[in-house]
Design an enzyme around this catalytic site. Structure first.
Site, PDB file in Angstrom:
ATOM      1  CG  ASN A  28      72.378 -10.778 -28.195  1.00  0.00           C
ATOM      2  OD1 ASN A  28      72.692  -9.605 -28.092  1.00  0.00           O
ATOM      3  ND2 ASN A  28      71.119 -11.174 -28.281  1.00  0.00           N
ATOM      4  CG  ASP A  93      75.323 -16.238 -27.305  1.00  0.00           C
ATOM      5  OD1 ASP A  93      74.430 -16.862 -26.714  1.00  0.00           O
ATOM      6  OD2 ASP A  93      75.098 -15.261 -28.041  1.00  0.00           O
ATOM      7  CD1 TRP A  94      73.592 -14.851 -30.761  1.00  0.00           C
ATOM      8  CD2 TRP A  94      73.779 -15.928 -32.719  1.00  0.00           C
ATOM      9  NE1 TRP A  94      72.343 -15.312 -31.111  1.00  0.00           N
ATOM     10  CE2 TRP A  94      72.429 -15.962 -32.304  1.00  0.00           C
ATOM     11  CE3 TRP A  94      74.139 -16.548 -33.915  1.00  0.00           C
ATOM     12  CZ2 TRP A  94      71.431 -16.599 -33.052  1.00  0.00           C
ATOM     13  CZ3 TRP A  94      73.153 -17.173 -34.655  1.00  0.00           C
ATOM     14  CH2 TRP A  94      71.826 -17.197 -34.231  1.00  0.00           C
ATOM     15  CD  GLU A 117      76.059 -23.063 -22.597  1.00  0.00           C
ATOM     16  OE1 GLU A 117      74.968 -22.476 -22.522  1.00  0.00           O
ATOM     17  OE2 GLU A 117      76.161 -24.311 -22.595  1.00  0.00           O
ATOM     18  CG  HIS A 261      74.182 -18.810 -22.195  1.00  0.00           C
ATOM     19  ND1 HIS A 261      74.490 -19.756 -23.153  1.00  0.00           N
ATOM     20  CD2 HIS A 261      74.175 -17.602 -22.848  1.00  0.00           C
ATOM     21  CE1 HIS A 261      74.641 -19.165 -24.335  1.00  0.00           C
ATOM     22  NE2 HIS A 261      74.463 -17.862 -24.169  1.00  0.00           N
TER      23      HIS A 261
END
Length: 292
Positions: A28, A93-94, A117, A261
């Protein structure tokens, strides 16, 4: 730019090369565009695929709550429609969480997992710094809809504060393009509200607990954690990297260097090189077959 019919919608993906399948999953608020400079630098005999999650990028936007389970269900269907087996997963991430979740539920179909991350375990509010805590409170509170759906704040800040090197206007347009309206941004808001803190939201907490057991027990599946430095937006710092080393089976850790990130924007070649080297050590490209 293949498009695959999936359930009641479609999923778009980028693809390069041939051979054993490697799937690169974004988080995201990005899309397969995140991997545009990574895939060409991966020096392997492999089929590299980078899908857009449902409701994101150029994939379809069905009427869904866009909870974790929704993304997992459409991703499952995409894997099945393409008959992907003996897969190496790369997640950010996700996308990392979805990779862990898919691997945990399909242990016989995964050969390796590289990640960075991402969410490796449930967290608590007390672990968040002042900035992340304030941001999470805003996302979950009544201001969240105005910030994300009306102002597109989450996307705009992700690619300014979450990177060390400014993006070109062309790349910013590519990230903005899938989200021209208030409703089109709802997947971004749902993801932003899904960070598992002190057991909430419960559905995401349960998913993470489930894949945590797989991460700890899957010693036959090689795993690679990439770490970075020099940015206050990083989610996996030295302390959490140490936790990963102690709690994730068959894990190697490779430090790549300075990045925010959204590390593929800052270190695409470094990420590709680390993944390539790891894959060669574990024979994860070329002919298929379980690593031994």
């Amino acid at each position: 730019m293949p498009v695959t019919n999936v359930l009641d919608s479609t999923m778009h993906h980028e693809e390069a090369g041939s051979g054993a399948p490697w799937v690169f999953l974004h988080g995201n608020p990005s899309s397969s565009h995140l991997w545009r400079n990574v895939l060409p630098a991966v020096d392997l005999s492999a089929r590299l695929l980078a899908p857009d999650l449902i409701g994101m990028g150029r994939s379809g936007k069905p009427d869904l709550p866009y909870r974790f389970a929704d993304h997992a269900r459409y991703l499952d269907a995409w894997f099945d429609r393409l008959a992907l087996d003996e897969v190496v997963l790369v997640g950010h991430d996700w996308g990392g969480s979805l990779a862990f979740d898919w691997a945990a539920r399909h242990p016989g179909r995964v050969r390796g997992v590289a990640f960075f991350e991402t969410i490796v375990r449930p967290m608590s509010w007390s672990e968040l710094g002042d900035g992340p805590r304030s941001r999470s409170e805003a996302m979950r509170g009544p201001r969240g809809e105005a910030l994300v759906l009306d102002d597109n704040f989450f996307l705009e800040s992700a690619f300014t504060r979450g990177v060390l090197n400014p993006l070109s206007e062309e790349d910013m347009r590519a990230y903005r393009m899938p989200y021209p309206t208030r409703e089109s941004r709802r997947p971004i808001l749902e993801w932003a509200r899904s960070l598992p803190l002190d057991g909430e939201p419960a559905d995401v907490f349960e998913r993470i607990q489930g894949y945590g057991k797989w991460l700890a027990g899957s010693g036959d599946v090689p795993k690679l954690l990439l770490t970075f430095d020099s940015s206050p937006t990083l989610g996996i710092g030295p302390e959490l990297a140490e936790w990963c080393a102690a709690n994730i089976a068959a894990l190697e850790t490779q430090h790549v260097g300075p990045a925010g990130h959204h590390a593929p924007e800052d270190q695409p070649e470094g990420i590709a090189r680390a993944i390539t080297d790891w894959a060669r050590r574990h024979h994860l490209s070329g002919e298929r077959g379980r690593h031994v």
